[in-house]
Scaffold this motif. Structure first.
Motif, PDB file in Angstrom:
ATOM      1  N   THR A 178       1.111  -1.069   0.052  1.00  0.00           N
ATOM      2  CA  THR A 178      -0.158   0.143  -0.474  1.00  0.00           C
ATOM      3  C   THR A 178       0.600   1.820   0.289  1.00  0.00           C
ATOM      4  O   THR A 178       2.207   0.637   0.235  1.00  0.00           O
ATOM      5  CB  THR A 178      -1.191   0.192   1.004  1.00  0.00           C
ATOM      6  OG1 THR A 178      -0.405   0.704   2.400  1.00  0.00           O
ATOM      7  CG2 THR A 178      -1.551  -1.646   1.943  1.00  0.00           C
ATOM      8  N   ALA A 179       0.002   2.846  -0.439  1.00  0.00           N
ATOM      9  CA  ALA A 179       0.726   3.185   0.200  1.00  0.00           C
ATOM     10  C   ALA A 179       0.990   4.145   1.108  1.00  0.00           C
ATOM     11  O   ALA A 179      -1.037   3.221   1.610  1.00  0.00           O
ATOM     12  CB  ALA A 179       0.810   4.529  -1.376  1.00  0.00           C
ATOM     13  N   LYS A 180       1.194   5.601   2.395  1.00  0.00           N
ATOM     14  CA  LYS A 180       0.150   5.493   2.986  1.00  0.00           C
ATOM     15  C   LYS A 180       0.575   7.311   3.023  1.00  0.00           C
ATOM     16  O   LYS A 180       1.918   7.980   2.718  1.00  0.00           O
ATOM     17  CB  LYS A 180       1.593   4.909   4.016  1.00  0.00           C
ATOM     18  CG  LYS A 180       1.427   5.521   5.825  1.00  0.00           C
ATOM     19  CD  LYS A 180       2.588   5.068   6.721  1.00  0.00           C
ATOM     20  CE  LYS A 180       1.724   5.383   8.271  1.00  0.00           C
ATOM     21  NZ  LYS A 180       2.993   4.525   9.024  1.00  0.00           N
ATOM     22  N   LYS A 181      -0.797   7.888   3.206  1.00  0.00           N
ATOM     23  CA  LYS A 181      -0.878   9.438   3.399  1.00  0.00           C
ATOM     24  C   LYS A 181       0.110   9.658   4.295  1.00  0.00           C
ATOM     25  O   LYS A 181      -0.028   9.362   5.469  1.00  0.00           O
ATOM     26  CB  LYS A 181      -2.445   9.771   3.350  1.00  0.00           C
ATOM     27  CG  LYS A 181      -3.432   9.393   2.343  1.00  0.00           C
ATOM     28  CD  LYS A 181      -4.370   9.465   2.691  1.00  0.00           C
ATOM     29  CE  LYS A 181      -5.553   8.960   1.545  1.00  0.00           C
ATOM     30  NZ  LYS A 181      -7.116   9.611   1.998  1.00  0.00           N
ATOM     31  N   ALA A 182       0.830  11.022   3.625  1.00  0.00           N
ATOM     32  CA  ALA A 182       2.093  11.229   5.016  1.00  0.00           C
ATOM     33  C   ALA A 182       1.477  12.154   5.558  1.00  0.00           C
ATOM     34  O   ALA A 182       1.448  12.878   7.289  1.00  0.00           O
ATOM     35  CB  ALA A 182       2.766  12.246   4.006  1.00  0.00           C
ATOM     36  N   ASP A 183       0.163  12.349   5.665  1.00  0.00           N
ATOM     37  CA  ASP A 183      -0.575  13.723   6.882  1.00  0.00           C
ATOM     38  C   ASP A 183      -1.899  13.464   7.439  1.00  0.00           C
ATOM     39  O   ASP A 183      -1.339  13.759   9.066  1.00  0.00           O
ATOM     40  CB  ASP A 183      -1.615  14.929   5.994  1.00  0.00           C
ATOM     41  CG  ASP A 183      -2.224  14.010   5.026  1.00  0.00           C
ATOM     42  OD1 ASP A 183      -2.668  12.899   5.193  1.00  0.00           O
ATOM     43  OD2 ASP A 183      -3.618  15.131   4.211  1.00  0.00           O
ATOM     44  N   ASN A 184      -1.933  12.039   7.692  1.00  0.00           N
ATOM     45  CA  ASN A 184      -2.563  11.230   8.555  1.00  0.00           C
ATOM     46  C   ASN A 184      -2.561   9.894   8.540  1.00  0.00           C
ATOM     47  O   ASN A 184      -2.934   8.561   9.505  1.00  0.00           O
ATOM     48  CB  ASN A 184      -4.163  12.126   8.164  1.00  0.00           C
ATOM     49  CG  ASN A 184      -4.338  10.845   6.832  1.00  0.00           C
ATOM     50  OD1 ASN A 184      -3.795  10.105   6.508  1.00  0.00           O
ATOM     51  ND2 ASN A 184      -5.334  11.182   6.110  1.00  0.00           N
ATOM     52  N   THR A 217       8.217   0.480   5.783  1.00  0.00           N
ATOM     53  CA  THR A 217       7.035   0.689   5.501  1.00  0.00           C
ATOM     54  C   THR A 217       7.190   1.678   6.196  1.00  0.00           C
ATOM     55  O   THR A 217       5.440   2.474   5.997  1.00  0.00           O
ATOM     56  CB  THR A 217       6.191  -0.394   6.319  1.00  0.00           C
ATOM     57  OG1 THR A 217       6.839  -0.052   7.868  1.00  0.00           O
ATOM     58  CG2 THR A 217       6.454  -1.666   6.626  1.00  0.00           C
ATOM     59  N   ASN A 218       7.923   2.775   6.490  1.00  0.00           N
ATOM     60  CA  ASN A 218       7.798   4.362   6.794  1.00  0.00           C
ATOM     61  C   ASN A 218       7.856   5.256   4.645  1.00  0.00           C
ATOM     62  O   ASN A 218       7.551   4.583   3.933  1.00  0.00           O
ATOM     63  CB  ASN A 218       8.440   5.148   7.228  1.00  0.00           C
ATOM     64  CG  ASN A 218       8.791   4.268   8.825  1.00  0.00           C
ATOM     65  OD1 ASN A 218       7.573   3.578   9.205  1.00  0.00           O
ATOM     66  ND2 ASN A 218      10.092   4.179   9.435  1.00  0.00           N
ATOM     67  N   SER A 219       6.490   6.280   5.014  1.00  0.00           N
ATOM     68  CA  SER A 219       6.429   6.862   4.289  1.00  0.00           C
ATOM     69  C   SER A 219       7.542   7.554   3.897  1.00  0.00           C
ATOM     70  O   SER A 219       8.450   7.800   4.463  1.00  0.00           O
ATOM     71  CB  SER A 219       5.319   7.954   5.193  1.00  0.00           C
ATOM     72  OG  SER A 219       4.188   7.267   5.139  1.00  0.00           O
ATOM     73  N   MET A 220       7.682   7.424   2.096  1.00  0.00           N
ATOM     74  CA  MET A 220       8.989   8.381   1.410  1.00  0.00           C
ATOM     75  C   MET A 220       8.806   9.794   2.040  1.00  0.00           C
ATOM     76  O   MET A 220       7.399  10.428   1.681  1.00  0.00           O
ATOM     77  CB  MET A 220       9.355   8.149  -0.268  1.00  0.00           C
ATOM     78  CG  MET A 220       9.902   6.255   0.080  1.00  0.00           C
ATOM     79  SD  MET A 220       9.633   5.615  -2.358  1.00  0.00           S
ATOM     80  CE  MET A 220      10.363   4.160  -1.034  1.00  0.00           C
ATOM     81  N   THR A 221       9.655  10.760   1.308  1.00  0.00           N
ATOM     82  CA  THR A 221       9.968  12.480   1.424  1.00  0.00           C
ATOM     83  C   THR A 221       9.868  12.428  -0.192  1.00  0.00           C
ATOM     84  O   THR A 221      10.720  12.004  -0.896  1.00  0.00           O
ATOM     85  CB  THR A 221      10.623  12.941   2.266  1.00  0.00           C
ATOM     86  OG1 THR A 221      10.526  12.530   3.559  1.00  0.00           O
ATOM     87  CG2 THR A 221      11.223  14.156   1.884  1.00  0.00           C
ATOM     88  N   CYS A 222       8.552  13.051  -0.522  1.00  0.00           N
ATOM     89  CA  CYS A 222       8.288  13.349  -2.397  1.00  0.00           C
ATOM     90  C   CYS A 222       8.037  14.439  -2.912  1.00  0.00           C
ATOM     91  O   CYS A 222       7.664  15.108  -2.389  1.00  0.00           O
ATOM     92  CB  CYS A 222       7.633  12.523  -2.933  1.00  0.00           C
ATOM     93  SG  CYS A 222       7.854  10.274  -2.507  1.00  0.00           S
TER      94      CYS A 222
END
Length: 250
Positions: A178-184, A217-222
């Motif tokens: 999955t992807a992960k929304k960085a804000d929430n 599994t943490n969000s990337m910075t894009c």
């Protein structure tokens, strides 16, 4: 008499040449048959049932993998007006070997849209999920794997990768991707575009919406807008991602 003998010899040779040329043309028009092999196939999900013939399913032009006279197809069943369940089926020489509709039987709107098969015992299926619902789904196969569930939220379509026993269709284990929304932190969309296998690792190429996940599994910075071209290299048992990368992300 000498002229007649020479003419007869010439005509005999000419006829033999015609026969040889004809044989060559026939040989060229009928080359030897070779067994078909399709290792990887990802595309739009199509609907079919376990009662359909191979000819009927094949005509849908959905994802399939082939080795010789054996073919495996993936798709979905429309079980209600707003619910799909994934289906996977194998045929040997046109005869059904097995058909599985029990991987996900909840109200999750799931489909099957991709396969990789090495022709032997390595078979992976790609399925979609739109959220966690009460009942049997891929979570029961994903315990201890890279991602064990859809995560929080619901609605965005994500991927499930399942390692399947090609002899009977049983899922050995699976992971969510999955992807992960960085804000929430809620789950965001990801769609697999290709699969490849090197004998040890499974490389998955996908389109990921904001934001792709790192190997931990943490969000990337894009930067820039999504979707992002995303690559994740899984160990064969789907417990670990060795590397993850995405264009314009770190």
């Amino acid at each position: 008499m000498i002229y007649s003998h020479k003419l007869q010899k010439y005509l005999t040779g000419f006829s033999l040449s015609i026969v040889l040329v004809a044989d060559l043309v026939i040989t060229q028009k009928a080359p030897p048959a070779f067994a078909q092999t399709v290792n990887s196939s990802i595309g739009n999900a199509v609907t079919f049932s376990c009662n359909d013939s191979e000819a009927t399913i094949k005509a849908k032009n959905g994802p399939k993998v082939v080795n010789g006279n054996t073919a495996i197809y993936i798709g979905y069943q429309q079980v209600s007006s707003n619910n799909k369940n994934p289906v996977t089926i194998r045929f040997n020489s046109g005869l059904k070997s097995w058909c599985r509709t029990d991987y996900e039987t909840t109200n999750d709107d799931g489909t099957g849209y991709g396969l990789y098969w090495d022709g032997g015992n390595v078979l992976y299926g790609i399925y979609s999920s739109t959220g966690s619902q009460t009942g049997n789904d891929f979570r029961r196969f994903a315990t201890g794997r890279w991602l064990s569930s859809y995560g929080s939220g619901g609605g965005p379509k994500v991927a499930v990768i399942a390692r399947i026993n090609p002899d009977n269709g049983q899922v050995n284990y699976a992971t969510f991707l999955t992807a992960k929304k960085a804000d929430n932190g809620q789950t965001n969309s990801l769609v697999v575009k290709s699969l490849s296998w090197n004998g040890t690792n499974l490389t998955v190429q996908a389109k990921s919406w904001w934001t792709p996940r790192r190997a931990n599994t943490n969000s990337m910075t894009c930067s820039g807008s999504s979707p992002y071209e995303y690559t994740a290299v899984f160990t064969g048992d789907l417990t670990k991602v060795n590397s993850a990368s995405a264009l314009t992300c770190s």
